[in-house]
Design a protein around this motif. Sequence first.
Motif, mmCIF file in Angstrom:
data_model
loop_
_atom_site.group_PDB
_atom_site.id
_atom_site.type_symbol
_atom_site.label_atom_id
_atom_site.label_comp_id
_atom_site.label_asym_id
_atom_site.label_seq_id
_atom_site.Cartn_x
_atom_site.Cartn_y
_atom_site.Cartn_z
ATOM 1 N N ARG A 76 0.826 -1.301 0.087
ATOM 2 C CA ARG A 76 0.054 0.073 0.075
ATOM 3 C C ARG A 76 0.871 1.340 0.079
ATOM 4 O O ARG A 76 0.509 2.248 -0.706
ATOM 5 C CB ARG A 76 -0.896 0.171 1.258
ATOM 6 N N ILE A 77 1.758 1.389 1.083
ATOM 7 C CA ILE A 77 2.631 2.569 0.878
ATOM 8 C C ILE A 77 3.628 2.696 -0.289
ATOM 9 O O ILE A 77 3.671 3.804 -0.705
ATOM 10 C CB ILE A 77 3.445 2.479 2.363
ATOM 11 N N SER A 78 3.852 1.528 -0.949
ATOM 12 C CA SER A 78 4.888 1.616 -2.062
ATOM 13 C C SER A 78 4.052 1.943 -3.310
ATOM 14 O O SER A 78 4.539 2.888 -3.879
ATOM 15 C CB SER A 78 5.314 0.146 -2.416
ATOM 16 N N ALA A 79 2.788 1.574 -3.357
ATOM 17 C CA ALA A 79 1.934 2.023 -4.384
ATOM 18 C C ALA A 79 1.516 3.531 -4.217
ATOM 19 O O ALA A 79 1.359 4.144 -5.167
ATOM 20 C CB ALA A 79 0.818 1.092 -4.385
ATOM 21 N N PHE A 80 1.262 3.899 -3.017
ATOM 22 C CA PHE A 80 0.863 5.469 -2.748
ATOM 23 C C PHE A 80 2.033 6.238 -3.297
ATOM 24 O O PHE A 80 1.835 7.171 -3.814
ATOM 25 C CB PHE A 80 0.636 5.384 -1.491
ATOM 26 N N ILE A 81 3.366 5.783 -3.091
ATOM 27 C CA ILE A 81 4.513 6.680 -3.219
ATOM 28 C C ILE A 81 4.433 6.902 -4.632
ATOM 29 O O ILE A 81 4.708 7.785 -5.486
ATOM 30 C CB ILE A 81 5.778 6.403 -2.743
ATOM 31 N N LEU A 82 4.470 5.506 -5.322
ATOM 32 C CA LEU A 82 4.453 5.186 -6.769
ATOM 33 C C LEU A 82 3.526 6.433 -7.779
ATOM 34 O O LEU A 82 3.869 6.881 -8.548
ATOM 35 C CB LEU A 82 4.605 3.995 -7.391
ATOM 36 N N SER A 83 2.272 6.267 -6.953
ATOM 37 C CA SER A 83 1.189 6.988 -7.478
ATOM 38 C C SER A 83 1.570 8.535 -7.601
ATOM 39 O O SER A 83 1.252 8.998 -8.581
ATOM 40 C CB SER A 83 -0.170 6.907 -6.758
#
Length: 153
Positions: A76-83
């Motif tokens: 979740r945090i990885s995807a949020f940062i990548l978004s």
Amino acid sequence: MVESAMNVDRLAASFQPYLLSLFRFITGLLLFQYGVAKIFKFPALAYFANIPPLIQAAGWLELVLGALLMIGLLSRISAFILSGEMAFAYFMGHMLKTGEPVLLPLNNGGTAAILFCFACLYLATAGGGPVSVDTAIWRASRDEEPHFRQAAE
């Protein structure tokens, strides 16, 4: 007719969690390949030959966080940062790269950045799915919890 449609819906719904895991893996893999190309120059692409520091920083994010997405760790945090990185990439690297705003993604080459942005935003809310390190850790901690309670009593 209605009953067969409901059966198809039930069948499709049963695969949904696993397709989420596959979607997470493929999204991470595609971002990871951009990171490899930017940081390690493999494959050698003229576009990534001499990249400025900002694009190199983006490459490190794509390399590390893309790898985390692939295995489903801190999804979740990885995807949020990548978004957020992809939104920034679209606005700075595509829409405003000529100095004048070019709004249409077909004209500024930003279609992939927009798609990655919203794919990662979805993953940030949906999570990594059942086939992920996050889920394995959660299951392991849930299984250990009753044993810990018994020992404490």
